[in-house]
Design an enzyme around this catalytic site. Structure first.
Site, PDB file in Angstrom:
ATOM      1  N   ASP A  13      -6.736   7.683   4.040  1.00 17.41           N
ATOM      2  CA  ASP A  13      -6.199   6.390   3.632  1.00 17.41           C
ATOM      3  C   ASP A  13      -5.265   6.621   2.442  1.00 17.41           C
ATOM      4  OD1 ASP A  13      -6.035   3.514   3.354  1.00 17.41           O
ATOM      5  OD2 ASP A  13      -7.388   3.715   1.648  1.00 17.41           O
ATOM      6  N   ASP A  15      -3.667   3.670  -0.295  1.00 13.70           N
ATOM      7  CA  ASP A  15      -3.956   2.898  -1.511  1.00 13.70           C
ATOM      8  C   ASP A  15      -5.439   2.931  -1.858  1.00 13.70           C
ATOM      9  OD1 ASP A  15      -1.317   2.301  -1.398  1.00 13.70           O
ATOM     10  OD2 ASP A  15      -1.536   0.144  -1.151  1.00 13.70           O
TER      11      ASP A  15
END
EC number: 3.1.3.70
Length: 271
Positions: A13, A15
């Protein structure tokens, strides 16, 4: 266990995981990114962001040419060398951004749900919301198979909204900062499994997989990984997996790229 020398894929991932949630800094993870690149271990970015955003970040991180998963799995950007695969350069799952936008506009008009989508505002507003530059904020609006929004109604209305979307074959997913609407058939897990199967077909051996994420929308991805790093995040719900065997799952003490580095240290440095 596993080592950096064996066939391996790392799914990450962005952010709150590889990137700091506020500053978007990734430098604490830089040494591991370099080491993985030198070992020819693909780092496959997986995010709610658009493919345009992610291609920019991929180049910044030195990961250009690798596949990536955009819009929570609704879009798969294929690796540069996969030009013979049907759909190159991108595979899009489910209905389009435009079709989803029409559904949302109808629900807002007829059932009076309160929300603001990225299509409702300009890049200057998105830059204020996110801290991105205006040029980067403009990339966030280039959705192909999802809609990003800010929810401005009650929890009760959210439950009703979610149910209506489900009836229409859509899902409502919470990200690190925003909410996302996409086809119910799409997901980070399905996209990751497709990429894993493609690497297996090309190499003749199934690679070991390691996933890293910090939010509830990362749970489906981490569920299908052989090993998972749950990076300490800001979301109050956190990440909960069905199988949290400590041999398979590591929860970090640090946030963002510091936690990303901690997770890699845990699974590799001690081996």
């Amino acid at each position: 266990m596993f080592s950096i020398q064996q066939p391996l894929l790392v799914f990450s991932d962005l952010d709150g995981t590889l990137l700091d949630s506020h500053s978007y800094d990734w430098q604490p993870a830089a040494p591991w990114l370099s080491r993985l690149r030198e070992a020819n271990v693909p780092v496959i970015l997986c995010s709610s962001k658009t493919s345009a955003e992610m291609l920019y970040l991929q180049k910044t991180l030195g990961l250009q040419g690798l596949p990536l998963i955009a819009e929570n799995g609704a879009v798969i950007q294929l690796a540069e060398q996969w030009q013979d695969i049907d759909g190159f350069p991108r595979i899009i799952s489910g209905i389009s951004h435009g079709e989803i936008s029409q559904v949302l506009n109808t629900l807002r008009e007829k059932e009076h749900f309160k929300f603001t989508t990225f299509d409702d505002v300009d890049d200057a507003t998105i830059a204020e919301w996110t801290g991105l530059s205006r040029s980067q904020a403009a990339l966030t609006q280039l959705h192909e198979a999802s809609v990003t929004l800010i929810w401005r109604d009650s929890d009760e209305r959210m439950a009703q909204f979610t149910a209506r979307l489900n009836e229409l074959g859509l899902q409502f997913m919470q990200g690190a900062r925003f909410w996302h609407v996409l086809d119910a058939s799409a997901g980070k897990d399905q996209a990751a499994n497709w990429i894993i199967a493609t690497y297996q077909q090309l190499s003749g051996k199934r690679p070991t997989t390691l996933g890293l994420g910090d939010g509830p929308n990362d749970a489906p991805l981490l569920e299908v990984m052989d090993y998972a790093v749950i990076v300490k995040g800001l979301n109050r719900e956190g990440v909960h997996l069905h199988d949290e065997d400590p041999a398979r799952v590591w929860r970090t003490q640090r946030e963002g790229p510091e936690g990303w580095r901690e997770g890699l240290d845990h699974f590799f440095s001690a081996r």
